[in-house]
Design an enzyme around this catalytic site. Structure first.
Site, PDB file in Angstrom:
ATOM      1  CG  HIS A   1      21.541 105.648  60.848  1.00  0.00           C
ATOM      2  ND1 HIS A   1      22.025 104.407  60.509  1.00  0.00           N
ATOM      3  CD2 HIS A   1      20.279 105.708  60.364  1.00  0.00           C
ATOM      4  CE1 HIS A   1      21.081 103.736  59.860  1.00  0.00           C
ATOM      5  NE2 HIS A   1      20.013 104.512  59.758  1.00  0.00           N
TER       6      HIS A   1
ATOM      7  CB  SER B   1      19.107 102.805  57.063  1.00  0.00           C
ATOM      8  OG  SER B   1      18.859 102.518  58.400  1.00  0.00           O
TER       9      SER B   1
HETATM   10  C1  GCU Z   1      15.577 101.427  62.509  1.00  0.00           C
HETATM   11  C2  GCU Z   1      15.847  99.940  62.378  1.00  0.00           C
HETATM   12  C3  GCU Z   1      17.089  99.678  61.550  1.00  0.00           C
HETATM   13  C4  GCU Z   1      17.012 100.400  60.232  1.00  0.00           C
HETATM   14  C5  GCU Z   1      16.730 101.859  60.458  1.00  0.00           C
HETATM   15  C6  GCU Z   1      16.496 102.667  59.166  1.00  0.00           C
HETATM   16  O1  GCU Z   1      16.561 102.002  63.302  1.00  0.00           O
HETATM   17  O2  GCU Z   1      15.944  99.411  63.670  1.00  0.00           O
HETATM   18  O3  GCU Z   1      17.223  98.279  61.306  1.00  0.00           O
HETATM   19  O4  GCU Z   1      18.199 100.212  59.497  1.00  0.00           O
HETATM   20  O5  GCU Z   1      15.564 102.012  61.229  1.00  0.00           O
HETATM   21  O6  GCU Z   1      16.134 102.103  58.149  1.00  0.00           O
HETATM   22  O7  GCU Z   1      16.628 103.886  59.230  1.00  0.00           O
END
Ligand code: GCU
Length: 434
Positions: A414, A273
């Protein structure tokens, strides 16, 4: 583990709390964004193989000697920011070590990296596990973590990190401070035992040791170490928080070079992420890293910005104004003006192996856009005679593909799972000739 010279963060929290309350979970799909492939606008990607002067780049030598630096410079100036040059005193302190970790299968080392300049001192702790049955220096996976080293393992010898945590009032974190309850809460995301069993070490470091993940105008973390006389925040083209995290990863690489038990020429960087965006930027800016792995990195990571699918440049710059440089704000709702897109970030890994992983339910991160960035980076790998993804279309879920550009679309959310790690271990085995 308290760092008395780091300015306290508590007074700065009130201002940022309101903003944080509305930040979605990473697996949420906020309203008002496009999740429909049919509504992706027409776009034209900048060509990695045409120089700023308009000349075609036709061979690896021209890429390496000229074009690569141009593309890197564009990402520095317009996305992640330039790392200021400054004289930073870096010292490594071995806090402790034990060759009986994980029931005698691994050796644990905890190394404190001290950074000093401008009367500031920041420390970041590197937690390292190395396989005890290694025949020589061990290849290694290194990655930043979200919530402290103590959350990545049940090992009671890892101290609870006392620094500010972004997530709060869950998983053993109260008022942004962690506790014993948090120990091991992210262990599922760290396949330390699987890696050890296959002869790899694993190293990790808390990103917030380098720069706490909130917008405080860069008064805490490592940024102040780099300020010129009278400077109080980074210039518009200088780095943000992701740049600081990546600087820390490079200092970890420096440490690996000093440790004879680590095979520093076979280090894979892995990040999930926001930390996947960081692993890509680390691979771009530090060519010592041998394999680069982006897990669900999304917008600002592997996903093509021009598709505006799921998270957009404006959204990320609004929710997380500290991640990129100030110049990046100019591309809010203006993606077509970017002189780069994320396929060029992937291209900066060439000819090194890079792995991009998506997840079916992670639509906020635009799985197809992540695949396409790999696809459009293939032309640069071809200059080196390397094949990339080896397929034309995004593969079905749970079907890993690729040669020098690996890819899979995992079924699920995710996250980083044992399935993801299994693919990364296989990819490393293949490219490290193991
Ligand atoms: C949020 C953000 C993302 C990121 C994510 C994370 O959703 O919008 O860009 O990748 O957090 O780091 O868990």
């Amino acid at each position: 583990m308290s760092y008395p010279n780091v300015p306290p963060v508590a007074p700065l929290l009130a201002a940022s709390l309101a903003a944080m309350t509305f930040i979605p979970d990473a697996d949420a799909q906020p309203d008002g964004f496009n999740y429909d492939e049919a509504l992706v606008p027409a776009y034209a990607l900048p060509d990695p193989l045409v120089s700023l002067a308009g000349k075609p780049i036709t061979n690896a030598k021209a890429w390496q000697s000229h074009r690569r630096a141009e593309v890197l410079g564009l990402f520095e100036d317009h996305v992640f920011g330039r790392t200021p040059s400054a004289d930073i005193d870096v010292q490594f302190e071995l806090l402790e070590g034990d060759d009986q970790a994980y029931d005698g299968r691994a050796t644990r080392k905890q190394v404190r990296m001290h950074f000093r300049a401008n009367d500031h001192h920041v420390a970041a702790d590197l937690l390292i596990y190395l396989p005890n049955d290694a025949k020589g220096p061990a290849p290694l996976f290194v990655g930043l973590n979200f919530n402290g080293n103590h959350t990545t393992t049940p090992d009671p010898a890892v101290p609870v990190n006392q620094n500010w945590m972004r997530a709060t009032n869950r998983d053993g974190v109260i008022d942004h401070r962690s506790s014993e309850v948090a120990r091991g809460t992210s262990a599922k995301r760290w396949a330390i035992e699987a890696a050890i069993a296959r002869g790899y070490g694993v190293a990790t470091m808390y990103c917030g040791d380098l720069d706490p993940d909130f917008d405080d105008g860069f008064q805490n973390g490592i940024h102040p170490l780099f300020y010129r006389d009278g400077q109080t925040q980074p210039d518009a083209h200088e780095w943000g928080t992701i740049g600081a995290w990546v600087w820390g990863l490079s200092r970890a690489m420096d440490y690996f070079e000093t440790d004879a038990t680590i095979d520093h020429e076979h280090v894979a960087v892995l990040g999930h992420s926001r930390l996947g965006k960081s692993s890509l930027w680390a691979g771009a800016s530090d060519e010592r890293i041998a394999i680069i792995i982006s897990n669900n990195s999304g917008c600002g990571g592997a996903a093509l910005a021009r598709r505006r699918f799921g998270e957009t440049v404006q959204r990320i710059n609004t929710s997380f104004p500290h991640w990129f440089n100030d110049a990046h704000q100019a591309y809010n709702e203006n993606e077509d003006a970017l002189p780069v897109d994320q396929h060029m970030l992937i291209a900066l890994m060439a000819p090194r192996p890079v792995y991009i992983a998506s997840a079916t339910e992670d639509v906020w991160a635009d799985p197809r856009g992540e695949f396409l960035a790999g696809k459009h980076a293939e032309a640069v790998y071809a200059l080196f005679g390397k094949t990339g993804l080896t397929v034309e279309d995004q593969p079905a879920p749970d079907t890993p593909i690729g040669d020098y550009i690996g890819y899979h679309l995992r079924t699920g959310k995710h996250d980083v799972t044992a399935y993801d790690w299994e693919q990364y271990l296989k990819f490393a085995d293949r490219h490290f000739g193991r």
